[in-house]
Design a protein around this motif. Structure first.
Motif, PDB file in Angstrom:
ATOM      1  N   UNK A   1       0.851  -1.191   0.000  1.00  0.00           N
ATOM      2  CA  UNK A   1       0.000   0.000   0.000  1.00  0.00           C
ATOM      3  C   UNK A   1       0.883   1.236   0.000  1.00  0.00           C
ATOM      4  N   UNK A   2       0.727   2.071  -1.024  1.00  0.00           N
ATOM      5  CA  UNK A   2       1.480   3.319  -1.129  1.00  0.00           C
ATOM      6  C   UNK A   2       0.505   4.451  -1.426  1.00  0.00           C
ATOM      7  N   UNK A   3       0.982   5.678  -1.227  1.00  0.00           N
ATOM      8  CA  UNK A   3       0.174   6.834  -1.594  1.00  0.00           C
ATOM      9  C   UNK A   3       0.869   7.589  -2.716  1.00  0.00           C
ATOM     10  N   UNK A   4       0.053   8.212  -3.552  1.00  0.00           N
ATOM     11  CA  UNK A   4       0.586   8.935  -4.707  1.00  0.00           C
ATOM     12  C   UNK A   4      -0.130  10.270  -4.859  1.00  0.00           C
ATOM     13  N   UNK A   5       0.561  11.183  -5.488  1.00  0.00           N
ATOM     14  CA  UNK A   5       0.008  12.470  -5.894  1.00  0.00           C
ATOM     15  C   UNK A   5       0.770  12.873  -7.149  1.00  0.00           C
ATOM     16  N   UNK A   6       0.472  14.014  -7.681  1.00  0.00           N
ATOM     17  CA  UNK A   6       1.232  14.466  -8.839  1.00  0.00           C
ATOM     18  C   UNK A   6       2.701  14.648  -8.486  1.00  0.00           C
ATOM     19  N   UNK A   7       2.971  15.050  -7.251  1.00  0.00           N
ATOM     20  CA  UNK A   7       4.348  15.378  -6.860  1.00  0.00           C
ATOM     21  C   UNK A   7       5.279  14.173  -6.886  1.00  0.00           C
ATOM     22  N   UNK A   8       4.759  12.966  -6.737  1.00  0.00           N
ATOM     23  CA  UNK A   8       5.632  11.782  -6.677  1.00  0.00           C
ATOM     24  C   UNK A   8       5.154  10.658  -7.586  1.00  0.00           C
ATOM     25  N   UNK A   9       4.413  10.982  -8.620  1.00  0.00           N
ATOM     26  CA  UNK A   9       3.809   9.911  -9.434  1.00  0.00           C
ATOM     27  C   UNK A   9       4.848   9.044 -10.132  1.00  0.00           C
ATOM     28  N   UNK A  10       5.959   9.623 -10.620  1.00  0.00           N
ATOM     29  CA  UNK A  10       6.978   8.802 -11.286  1.00  0.00           C
ATOM     30  C   UNK A  10       7.687   7.883 -10.303  1.00  0.00           C
ATOM     31  N   UNK A  11       7.919   8.373  -9.080  1.00  0.00           N
ATOM     32  CA  UNK A  11       8.548   7.529  -8.057  1.00  0.00           C
ATOM     33  C   UNK A  11       7.647   6.353  -7.698  1.00  0.00           C
ATOM     34  N   UNK A  12       6.346   6.604  -7.614  1.00  0.00           N
ATOM     35  CA  UNK A  12       5.405   5.522  -7.323  1.00  0.00           C
ATOM     36  C   UNK A  12       5.353   4.531  -8.477  1.00  0.00           C
ATOM     37  N   UNK A  13       5.340   5.034  -9.694  1.00  0.00           N
ATOM     38  CA  UNK A  13       5.337   4.143 -10.858  1.00  0.00           C
ATOM     39  C   UNK A  13       6.581   3.252 -10.856  1.00  0.00           C
TER      40      UNK A  13
END
Length: 245
Positions: A118-130
């Motif tokens: 389970x992770x959280x994402x936003x525009x600020x970290x979307x590439x890191x989450x991907x």
């Protein structure tokens, strides 16, 4: 990898769970969580219920504890913080655990708390989450927008589409391969339209308009719209507790 998007936690199927879940609340919970952990917070512990939050915070060493509460876009009276990414500076949050409850984002986290990843994402970290998802390669991923009190929100779908685009760009896949529902395809189309003007999309959203009516949130809008400005990936380490990873 097959990715589904659910635009509110109420849309998440009951009785089953994906191998991975990504919770999004662009305005502003998951943006704020990412910035808090980037700035050295020990953890962010999320609660849907305020009584449970207060009880857990009271049991934590008070010099290492901050309470963050927001309802309707405004900070709750008596809380240390509201829900602004600008407020979680290193001087305030470094080394501390933030006990947080917001109108929408913490409900979404609670809904998928049992996901193995389970992770959280936003525009600020979307590439890191991907990047994290591609590294872990879960068979199924549920991307969950927080919405607004059970309704669709434009900004969360924008970020879901941005995440899908990052997965496609980094993974060399096409949308037909990864999309498990039409909602993800629609979110990707939304991002394709607004990718060069994300802040304008946030301001167009009904919640963006709500924030504008509450006061001057220009800096919050700019911060939340700053795509890929962070490398941090908030990840659940135990139920409800997010740490930098």
């Amino acid at each position: 990898m097959r990715v589904s998007y659910f635009h509110t936690p109420e849309r998440v199927p009951s009785g089953s769970m994906a191998a991975a879940a990504v919770v999004i609340d662009v305005l502003r919970a998951t943006s704020t969580m990412a910035w808090a952990l980037h700035n050295g917070a020990e953890a962010v512990q999320a609660f849907a219920n305020l009584d449970e939050l207060n009880a857990a915070a009271a049991a934590w060493p008070q010099q290492l504890c901050l309470r963050a509460g927001e309802r309707g876009g405004s900070r709750l009276e008596g809380f240390d913080l509201g829900n602004s990414p600008l407020a979680v500076t290193a001087e305030i949050v470094a080394g501390k655990r933030i006990f947080v409850s917001t109108t929408n984002g913490t409900r979404a986290l609670d809904r998928v708390q049992t996901a193995p990843l389970l992770v959280t994402a936003a525009l600020v970290n979307r590439s890191a989450v991907a990047k994290r998802l591609l590294q872990q390669a879960p068979e199924t991923v549920w991307v969950v927008g927080s919405g607004w009190e059970g309704d669709y929100s434009l900004e969360d779908s924008l970020a879901a589409g941005a995440l899908a685009a990052a997965l496609l760009g980094q993974g060399g896949m096409d949308l037909k391969t990864i999309a498990a529902n039409d909602e993800l395809c629609a979110a990707h189309a939304l991002w394709s339209h607004w990718q060069h003007q994300p802040e304008q999309a946030l301001r167009l959203a009904s919640h963006g308009q709500r924030l504008e009516r509450l006061g001057d949130h220009d800096a919050d809008f700019a911060c939340c719209a700053a795509v890929d400005s962070l490398e941090v990936v908030p990840q659940q380490s135990e139920p409800g507790v997010l740490k930098s990873s």
